[in-house]
Motif scaffolding. Structure first.
Motif, PDB file in Angstrom:
ATOM      1  N   SER A 192       0.843  -1.201   0.000  1.00 13.17           N
ATOM      2  CA  SER A 192       0.000   0.000   0.000  1.00 13.17           C
ATOM      3  C   SER A 192       0.873   1.244   0.000  1.00 13.17           C
ATOM      4  O   SER A 192       1.999   1.227   0.496  1.00 13.17           O
ATOM      5  N   LEU A 193       0.324   2.317  -0.531  1.00 12.09           N
ATOM      6  CA  LEU A 193       1.083   3.552  -0.669  1.00 12.09           C
ATOM      7  C   LEU A 193       1.011   4.430   0.571  1.00 12.09           C
ATOM      8  O   LEU A 193       1.810   5.358   0.712  1.00 12.09           O
ATOM      9  N   SER A 194       0.072   4.170   1.456  1.00 11.36           N
ATOM     10  CA  SER A 194      -0.097   5.017   2.632  1.00 11.36           C
ATOM     11  C   SER A 194      -0.815   4.231   3.727  1.00 11.36           C
ATOM     12  O   SER A 194      -1.471   3.220   3.451  1.00 11.36           O
ATOM     13  N   PRO A 195      -0.737   4.693   4.982  1.00  9.11           N
ATOM     14  CA  PRO A 195      -1.485   4.030   6.058  1.00  9.11           C
ATOM     15  C   PRO A 195      -2.990   4.044   5.826  1.00  9.11           C
ATOM     16  O   PRO A 195      -3.675   3.071   6.130  1.00  9.11           O
ATOM     17  N   ASP A 196      -3.521   5.159   5.289  1.00 11.79           N
ATOM     18  CA  ASP A 196      -4.964   5.223   5.012  1.00 11.79           C
ATOM     19  C   ASP A 196      -5.384   4.175   3.988  1.00 11.79           C
ATOM     20  O   ASP A 196      -6.444   3.557   4.106  1.00 11.79           O
ATOM     21  N   GLN A 197      -4.549   3.980   2.965  1.00  7.79           N
ATOM     22  CA  GLN A 197      -4.843   2.980   1.952  1.00  7.79           C
ATOM     23  C   GLN A 197      -4.836   1.581   2.560  1.00  7.79           C
ATOM     24  O   GLN A 197      -5.696   0.751   2.253  1.00  7.79           O
ATOM     25  N   ALA A 198      -3.870   1.322   3.445  1.00  2.36           N
ATOM     26  CA  ALA A 198      -3.810   0.020   4.115  1.00  2.36           C
ATOM     27  C   ALA A 198      -5.048  -0.202   4.976  1.00  2.36           C
ATOM     28  O   ALA A 198      -5.614  -1.302   5.004  1.00  2.36           O
ATOM     29  N   GLU A 199      -5.502   0.848   5.682  1.00  3.68           N
ATOM     30  CA  GLU A 199      -6.703   0.728   6.511  1.00  3.68           C
ATOM     31  C   GLU A 199      -7.938   0.457   5.653  1.00  3.68           C
ATOM     32  O   GLU A 199      -8.814  -0.331   6.034  1.00  3.68           O
ATOM     33  N   ALA A 200      -8.009   1.091   4.487  1.00  5.35           N
ATOM     34  CA  ALA A 200      -9.135   0.856   3.580  1.00  5.35           C
ATOM     35  C   ALA A 200      -9.157  -0.593   3.109  1.00  5.35           C
ATOM     36  O   ALA A 200     -10.220  -1.216   3.022  1.00  5.35           O
ATOM     37  N   VAL A 201      -7.982  -1.146   2.814  1.00  2.97           N
ATOM     38  CA  VAL A 201      -7.895  -2.554   2.406  1.00  2.97           C
ATOM     39  C   VAL A 201      -8.356  -3.457   3.546  1.00  2.97           C
ATOM     40  O   VAL A 201      -9.060  -4.456   3.330  1.00  2.97           O
ATOM     41  N   ALA A 202      -7.981  -3.115   4.784  1.00  2.85           N
ATOM     42  CA  ALA A 202      -8.393  -3.917   5.939  1.00  2.85           C
ATOM     43  C   ALA A 202      -9.910  -3.919   6.095  1.00  2.85           C
ATOM     44  O   ALA A 202     -10.524  -4.970   6.337  1.00  2.85           O
TER      45      ALA A 202
END
Length: 281
Positions: A192-202
């Protein structure tokens, strides 16, 4: 890096153009034929995909139930793209029959959904500006999609993601049922490119799991204020999360009621531990 330009949905070794992917591929033609529209996609195959779609939209607009049919058309495109994306990432578990069933379920949910409007706020002027929308979330308010009222039998899912500078992500979610039992899940996600993107994937993975388990009433808890404000349409989606937020909202169609709640990080320790465990796999 080698790039595969061939279609991921058929075995004909065709180049994956817009026309082939969304219209001429055998998988796509069967989705169109099996949809409520009953489109024979093989006709007018000499047209560009853009012209083909515009022609169909123009034709549909002449019908009395045009709004419903436009939704069906868009759901066809979404199902084809979702199946293609899963196949490109190595997940070939969705069959043609399964894709049509997903299409029918999504269309039914959208057409029958009762969307409760959320409170509206002005977009924050800056990303670090703690706007009214974030204060709204911090106060414990929630927004419900596709449901008429909060239900006491909702399943609570606490979600978190871990992110490293090398773009590796860990996803974790803890499920708490009304009978007091719980389950924990964790997995390593795609870079993921950012923590927010990782959270969205979760959140996306947690909703996919809940859908497969046929859980119909869900509360998603996350400690990521910025992402929640984007999901609830209280802030403009960022470039990194725009498509993921759209996928999250599509998945909401599969549930009777979905709520999103902010939870402080110190109260989301279990999901955080699971995400940290996943990132070290």
């Amino acid at each position: 890096m080698d790039v595969n330009y061939q279609c991921h949905l058929c075995s004909h070794n065709e180049v994956e153009s817009l026309e082939h992917l969304f219209r001429d591929c055998l998988f796509a033609t069967r989705i169109w034929a099996g949809s409520h529209l009953g489109i024979r996609a093989a006709i007018h195959h000499d047209m560009t995909f853009q012209d083909w779609i515009i022609n169909w939209i123009s034709f549909i607009h002449k019908m009395s139930n045009s709004d419903d049919l436009i939704i069906s058309l868009l759901c066809c495109i979404w199902v084809i793209w979702s199946a293609r994306t899963n196949a490109a990432l190595g997940d070939n578990s969705i069959s043609l029959t399964g894709a049509i069933l997903i299409y029918e379920e999504v269309v039914a949910r959208i057409l029958n959904a009762k969307i409760i409007p959320s409170r509206s706020f002005d977009y924050p002027a800056r990303n670090d500006d703690l706007s009214n929308s974030l204060k709204f979330l911090q106060s414990g308010n929630r927004c419900k999609f596709y449901g008429s009222a909060y239900r006491c039998d909702q399943t609570c899912i606490f979600v978190d993601a871990a992110w490293r500078d090398d773009k590796i992500t860990g996803l974790g979610w803890c499920v708490k049922y009304q009978n007091g039992s719980s389950q924990s899940f964790y997995k390593q996600g795609l870079p993921s490119l950012s923590p927010d993107q990782a959270e969205a994937v979760a959140i996306l993975e947690a909703l996919k799991w809940a859908s497969k388990e046929k859980i119909l009433h869900v509360v998603i808890y996350s400690d990521c204020l910025q992402l929640l404000s984007q999901i609830l349409d209280l802030a403009k989606p960022s470039l990194n999360t725009r498509l993921l937020v759209a996928d999250i909202l599509y998945l909401c169609c599969l549930f009777h009621c979905v709520s999103f709640c902010f939870i402080p990080m110190k109260r989301n320790k279990m999901a955080h531990m699971l995400a940290q465990k996943a990132i070290n796999l």
